[in-house]
Structure formats: C-alpha cells, structure tokens
Motif scaffolding. Structure first.
Motif, PDB file in Angstrom:
ATOM      1  N   LEU A  16     -21.559 -36.011   2.765  1.00  0.00           N
ATOM      2  CA  LEU A  16     -20.319 -35.668   3.450  1.00  0.00           C
ATOM      3  C   LEU A  16     -20.029 -36.655   4.580  1.00  0.00           C
ATOM      4  O   LEU A  16     -18.884 -37.059   4.786  1.00  0.00           O
ATOM      5  CB  LEU A  16     -20.406 -34.238   3.985  1.00  0.00           C
ATOM      6  CG  LEU A  16     -19.163 -33.681   4.681  1.00  0.00           C
ATOM      7  CD1 LEU A  16     -19.022 -32.194   4.394  1.00  0.00           C
ATOM      8  CD2 LEU A  16     -19.238 -33.884   6.189  1.00  0.00           C
ATOM      9  N   CYS A  17     -21.056 -37.055   5.306  1.00  0.00           N
ATOM     10  CA  CYS A  17     -20.850 -37.915   6.482  1.00  0.00           C
ATOM     11  C   CYS A  17     -20.700 -39.384   6.135  1.00  0.00           C
ATOM     12  O   CYS A  17     -20.006 -40.124   6.845  1.00  0.00           O
ATOM     13  CB  CYS A  17     -22.008 -37.728   7.457  1.00  0.00           C
ATOM     14  SG  CYS A  17     -22.090 -36.088   8.204  1.00  0.00           S
ATOM     15  N   ASN A  18     -21.345 -39.831   5.042  1.00  0.00           N
ATOM     16  CA  ASN A  18     -21.366 -41.265   4.745  1.00  0.00           C
ATOM     17  C   ASN A  18     -20.525 -41.675   3.544  1.00  0.00           C
ATOM     18  O   ASN A  18     -20.053 -42.814   3.485  1.00  0.00           O
ATOM     19  CB  ASN A  18     -22.805 -41.734   4.505  1.00  0.00           C
ATOM     20  CG  ASN A  18     -23.683 -41.575   5.741  1.00  0.00           C
ATOM     21  OD1 ASN A  18     -23.185 -41.627   6.864  1.00  0.00           O
ATOM     22  ND2 ASN A  18     -24.971 -41.378   5.538  1.00  0.00           N
ATOM     23  N   ASP A  19     -20.340 -40.787   2.589  1.00  0.00           N
ATOM     24  CA  ASP A  19     -19.720 -41.184   1.324  1.00  0.00           C
ATOM     25  C   ASP A  19     -18.422 -40.459   1.013  1.00  0.00           C
ATOM     26  O   ASP A  19     -17.728 -40.838   0.066  1.00  0.00           O
ATOM     27  CB  ASP A  19     -20.701 -40.971   0.168  1.00  0.00           C
ATOM     28  CG  ASP A  19     -21.968 -41.777   0.341  1.00  0.00           C
ATOM     29  OD1 ASP A  19     -21.863 -43.007   0.437  1.00  0.00           O
ATOM     30  OD2 ASP A  19     -23.063 -41.182   0.390  1.00  0.00           O
ATOM     31  N   TYR A  20     -18.104 -39.426   1.754  1.00  0.00           N
ATOM     32  CA  TYR A  20     -16.858 -38.704   1.515  1.00  0.00           C
ATOM     33  C   TYR A  20     -15.680 -39.589   1.933  1.00  0.00           C
ATOM     34  O   TYR A  20     -15.793 -40.371   2.889  1.00  0.00           O
ATOM     35  CB  TYR A  20     -16.853 -37.404   2.325  1.00  0.00           C
ATOM     36  CG  TYR A  20     -15.820 -36.391   1.884  1.00  0.00           C
ATOM     37  CD1 TYR A  20     -16.084 -35.541   0.827  1.00  0.00           C
ATOM     38  CD2 TYR A  20     -14.586 -36.299   2.519  1.00  0.00           C
ATOM     39  CE1 TYR A  20     -15.150 -34.599   0.412  1.00  0.00           C
ATOM     40  CE2 TYR A  20     -13.644 -35.369   2.116  1.00  0.00           C
ATOM     41  CZ  TYR A  20     -13.931 -34.518   1.064  1.00  0.00           C
ATOM     42  OH  TYR A  20     -12.999 -33.603   0.648  1.00  0.00           O
ATOM     43  N   PRO A  21     -14.541 -39.520   1.235  1.00  0.00           N
ATOM     44  CA  PRO A  21     -13.413 -40.400   1.584  1.00  0.00           C
ATOM     45  C   PRO A  21     -12.932 -40.277   3.022  1.00  0.00           C
ATOM     46  O   PRO A  21     -12.440 -41.253   3.596  1.00  0.00           O
ATOM     47  CB  PRO A  21     -12.320 -39.964   0.601  1.00  0.00           C
ATOM     48  CG  PRO A  21     -13.058 -39.365  -0.560  1.00  0.00           C
ATOM     49  CD  PRO A  21     -14.273 -38.728   0.023  1.00  0.00           C
TER      50      PRO A  21
END
Length: 621
Positions: free
Chosen positions: A174-179
């Motif tokens: 969620l913190c690194n790869d979510y748009p």
C-alpha cells in the motif's frame, strides 16, 4: 433464508419450525422456504411502526431445518468436528450428515474452520478437504483413511518491542506500490453509523481509549528510515474525538454528507499519527451520528467487526461501573508482520509462492472495456453505481450455489465472468479478489491490515453451460484458497508487467460483524449501499479498470460497480449495470444455458434502463 416469528414459546420452537415449514411448502416454492426460524416475544419496530429488519437478532443456535435427518456423532473425532462447526455456524446441533455449506458456511468461514481444525484439533486437514468432504461423517472418514499424524501450527512468536518493526507485506504494498501515495486521503477508511438511544458519551470515550490500549495497531506510526518505512508503536495512545452539533436542522442529511466528505478528504500524517479519529454529531437527545476514520494501513474489512465488538464490550462495562474483562491478546499485529516475513524468507511458503509465480506468469491480456459498439442512445454510467437485488433473487442464487456444491461468492464470480464475456468477447479473464489474510487463529482477534490479494483465471472457453462454468470457477477458487497462506504482495513487483493484466476485480463482503449495539443504543448504517462504510460519490477502483463489490445485508444482496472513467467506456458500464440482474435471473432459471446463448440474449434484449431509486440505488431482480 430465515424467518422471524412472534409470539412463540421457546420450548415449542423446534416443533413449530417443522410445522411452519410444512405449511409454507403448500404456497411457496422450495427455494423461498426458510431454513431457520427465530422465535421472538416481540418483533422490533421502527419509529414508523414497521418491522426494523436491521434490529432482528441473528438466526443462530437452533439447528437449521434441513432435509437431512439429524444423526449424532459416533466417535470422538466426529464429536470434535461437530462441536467446532457448530461454534462457527452458530448452530446448537450439527449432525454428521449436515452439509457445512448448506448450514450457512461460506469461503471465509471455511478458512476459519480449517485453521481451527489444524490449530485446535491438530488435524492434517486442508481447505480443499472441507469443500470435497463437507459433512462431519465424510470428513472424519477421509481423515481416518489418510492416517496422517496430527499436525498443527507452531505458536506465532512475539518480537521484541522498543525499536523499529517491519511492515507487513500488505502495508508495504500500500505504501510503496499503490498508485496513490500513502498520505493520500484515498486510503481513508470512513465508516458512519446512526446511534439511536440514550448514549453515555463518557463511557463511549473511555471505550475508545480501551480499544486503543488493547490494539497496538491503533497507536502505530509509519516512519521513513533510510532502508524504508517501519512501524513505530507508541506506549500510550488516544482516539481523537471531535463533536458537531446538528440539533434543530429541518433536514440534517446535507450537513451529515458534508462531515463525511470532510473526513474522506482530510489526510492522515503517517509519521506523526495517530492514524485514527472520530466525529460525533448530535442530532437530538437520543440520536447521533458516529463517524470513524482510520488509515487503511492499520485496518481492513475484518477489523471493523473486531472494533465494534471490543468497543461494545468496553462500553457496556463502563456503563455498568467496572472495567472491561477481556482476556489479553496472545499477539499483536506487529508480531504477525514479523512472523509473515520470516515465513517467506525461511522458505516455508515456497510451495505456495511457486503456484502463484506460475499463475502470474501465464495471465491473459485484459479485455477491452470499450463501448464503441453500443448506440449513443445508451445512457452513460458514473462510477459508484449502486444497486440491490430482490430478496427472492438473493435466495434463489444461494439455493443454486448450494445445489452445485459452491458458495455464493463462487456463483456471483462465475456470473461476473459470463457478463463480461458477453460484451468483450474475452473467454480468458484474470480477476483479482481479496481474502481476509487471517488463516491463523491468532489473527482473528486483531485489528490491522491483513488482507491478501488473490487472482483467479476464469476459463470460459469451449462454450460451457453456466453449470459447467460454475464448476470451473469453484475448482479455481478452491485452488487459490489452498495457496492463500502466501502473501501475493512480494510477487507483484517481480511480476509488475503481468500484474498489470489484472484489470478486473470482484469481492463479496462477508466478514463477521457483531450485533451493532452499545448497551441500549442501536447502531444503524446511514446507507444501504455499503452498510457502515462510506464511499464518496464517483469513487473509482484503486487499481484496475472495473470492479464489482457486493454485500449481503438483511437477506438482500447489494452491490456497487466501480470503473476507471478514463479507461472504461461509460456506456458499456451502464449496460453491465442494468443487465446484471437479468443475467442472474436467467442462470437461476436455467443453469444449463450455454454462455454463448446467454450472451446473445443479453445483447439482443434491449431492456430499458431501470428507474433510479433514491440515493442512486437501483432495485434489480
């Protein structure tokens, strides 16, 4: 399907259940006859003297009046299985020939029961075993034939506190790869409830404080370090509560919507914390609106049920003048996150990860969700289009699922694939769907972001009947669940290009939810569309192009279609929305219809758009 009856003496309940079922069978089709009856001294009423459906008690404890004659367990293993199943199905007697899924089981409950059979009873049993041997007698015989030694789970260890702690894989994704960046308010999970009754506000504030003390995740900050984000747990925490006064407003709904919009748009500061807040709006002496806002990094759908339960326990205790008497939690979310990383790094989950690597490496191209083949007279749909199926269609779908040895989730997922095939021509669809991520018993009592994302490759090749398609989806879903112990998030970066092919999403919200009461105060959803969850108007799917999210509430299936407005034809979405219930009615009436014929009927039907109901919600079916 359940029925609530009054007046009736509890001692006559079992006899009356059979008599009522026999009487109803003379006038109702089989699928509309209730399997459970709840007998009450008085039916709960709304202020308008109508039956308050949401205040009806859960239909538990009394054994469903199934077509199977009750037969008691014959040995220790059958007794242990029947007792465990009864606890999760909330039934006082489970016979050895009662089907787990006919008695109310679904995929999420099956995962919980399988986990408890392994951890609590030490049995070498898998989720597939429960689907293939869904009665106590069949499963016990299967386990006896296997002759495998007892197994179980090693206890999940606690990690030392006082320093930085790792994120779970879900948090990291969620913190690194979510748009969207982690501080974007799109990650706010906002819930709203109408509180009716004499609320003790001091007891409510103390209850919030108790929940924060009990769950470390609610006093966690996410702080950037040179190597990446880490969890930092505060020793003390607080649940900030602000107040609004809405008394005297002739029409308070616009003011309530403004509050919800404000909470949806107001960001959290991950490094500063807290990642929780509440707003209590007073409408009258015995009517309030409670809005909770929590960052998704520390909560998920399951967590809301845990939160409501713990809040109610603490509130009741403080109203009665004593402290809550809850046993301490065995572990906390940070322990789970550290254990999860160890399981992946140690190779314990390599078998599951190999399965997902193979599946991700062969995903098909996503379908073209365009509407250039539709007439310009076709209306345009907005994202967040809500609808509700009729109770009759909801029951019929559940009966179809039971008859085919599937779950309601599998049946709806198969229908979702059939509808998309009708309008895109794609017969190989990659569909993402979330699971609770709580296949360990220790995790069931915790608040945190546990959810795991799975993917299914729906195969509609060869023009199967809907019955055959459902069997394929059932097999593929069971296979996916069999490998859900492995978090998919670590693979999504490795297979970034392949993951981008998962443009479709489906979900059926069925996490356990305690009876929403605080002492004498009832909690009611503000909206029928999503229950207690507030979804801003025009919201789009966070990832992917098109998602259908459904929720079973008070015997009715509700849902919302979400689409990416810059990538999906709005006329196509409108056609999908208004023909969804038509497809469902068709497959219920004729499950042997072939997918190609089903698509032809849909394309040629020319069904006029359904009339909008209040709140942009459409009644379907």
């Amino acid at each position: 399907m359940s029925a609530w009856v009054n007046p009736a003496a509890p001692r006559r309940a079992r006899k009356l259940q059979a008599e009522l079922r026999a009487a109803l069978s003379t006038t109702l089709p089989e699928y509309m006859i209730p399997s459970r009856f709840v007998f009450l001294d008085m039916l709960p009423l709304t202020p308008n003297d109508k039956v308050d459906r949401k205040a009806l008690p859960e239909p538990d404890l009394l054994r469903p009046d199934s077509q199977t004659t009750y037969e008691a367990p014959r040995n220790d293993l059958e007794r242990a299985l029947a007792e465990l199943w009864g606890q999760f199905l909330r039934v006082d007697q489970i016979g050895i020939h009662d089907d787990f899924f006919d008695a109310g089981g679904h995929s999420l409950l099956a995962t919980q029961v399988t986990s408890r059979m392994r951890a609590g009873l030490g049995l070498d049993v898998s989720l597939r075993d429960l689907f293939e041997y869904p009665t106590v007698a069949a499963l016990a015989d299967r386990l006896a034939d296997r002759g495998a030694p007892p197994t179980g789970f090693a206890p999940m260890p606690k990690v030392a506190r006082g320093g930085d702690l790792p994120l779970s894989f879900a948090q990291e994704w969620l913190c690194n790869d979510y748009p969207d960046a982690p501080d974007n308010p799109v990650h706010n999970v906002v819930t709203a409830a109408r509180l009716r009754g004499p609320l003790d506000e001091d007891a409510l504030l103390r209850a919030f404080a108790h929940v924060v003390r009990r769950h470390e995740s609610l006093r966690t900050r996410l702080v950037a370090r040179p190597a990446g984000l880490v969890q930092v747990i505060e020793t003390e925490g607080v649940w900030p509560v602000s107040r609004s006064r809405l008394e005297g407003l002739a029409e308070p709904l616009p003011a309530i919507r403004r509050i919800l919009d404000e909470e949806s748009r107001r960001p959290f500061h991950l490094a500063q914390g807290p990642l929780i807040r509440a707003r209590l709006a007073t409408l009258g002496e015995e009517e309030r609106i409670l809005v909770l806002s929590i960052h998704h990094a520390v909560t998920d759908n399951w967590s809301y049920g845990v939160l409501l339960r713990d809040l109610a326990i603490a509130y009741d205790a403080y109203v009665e003048g004593h402290d809550p008497a809850q046993p301490p939690l065995d572990i906390q979310f940070a322990d789970f996150a550290a254990w999860q990383r160890h399981e992946v790094e140690s190779g314990a989950l390599d078998g599951h990860l190999r399965y997902w690597r193979h599946l991700l490496g062969e995903l098909p191209a996503p379908p073209r969700l365009v509407d250039d083949h539709l007439s310009e007279e076709e209306p345009v749909a907005v994202s967040g289009n809500a609808f509700a199926l009729t109770p009759e269609l909801t029951v019929a779908l559940r009966v179809l699922a039971q008859r085919e040895g599937a779950t309601l989730f599998m049946t709806l997922l198969a229908a979702f694939g059939a509808l998309l095939t009708a309008y895109t021509g794609s017969r190989d669809l990659a569909v993402g769907f979330p699971t609770a991520g709580r296949d360990r018993p220790e995790a069931e009592e915790l608040i945190g972001f546990f959810a795991n994302s799975l993917v299914l490759r729906a195969d509609l090749s060869g023009d199967p009947t809907f019955r055959a398609l459902l069997a394929r989806v059932r097999e593929q879903t069971v296979e996916a669940y069999a490998h859900q112990e492995a978090p998919l998030q670590p693979l999504l970066r490795e297979f970034a290009a392949e993951h981008d092919r998962i443009r479709l999403g489906f979900n059926l919200l069925n996490a356990p939810l305690a009876t929403p009461v605080l002492g004498e105060v009832r909690l009611e959803p503000l909206s029928d569309d999503w229950g207690f969850v507030h979804v801003p108007q025009g919201v789009e799917p966070g990832t992917g192009d098109l998602s259908l999210i459904m929720l079973e509430d008070a015997g009715v299936l509700r849902g919302t279609w979400l689409h990416a407005v810059d990538r999906v034809g709005p006329r196509l979405v409108n056609r999908l929305v208004r023909q969804w219930s038509q497809l469902l009615r068709t497959v219920v009436a004729d499950p042997d219809i072939r997918i190609e014929e089903l698509g032809r009927r849909l394309r040629e039907s020319g069904t006029p758009p359904a009339r909008d109901l209040p709140g942009n919600q459409r009644k379907q079916g």
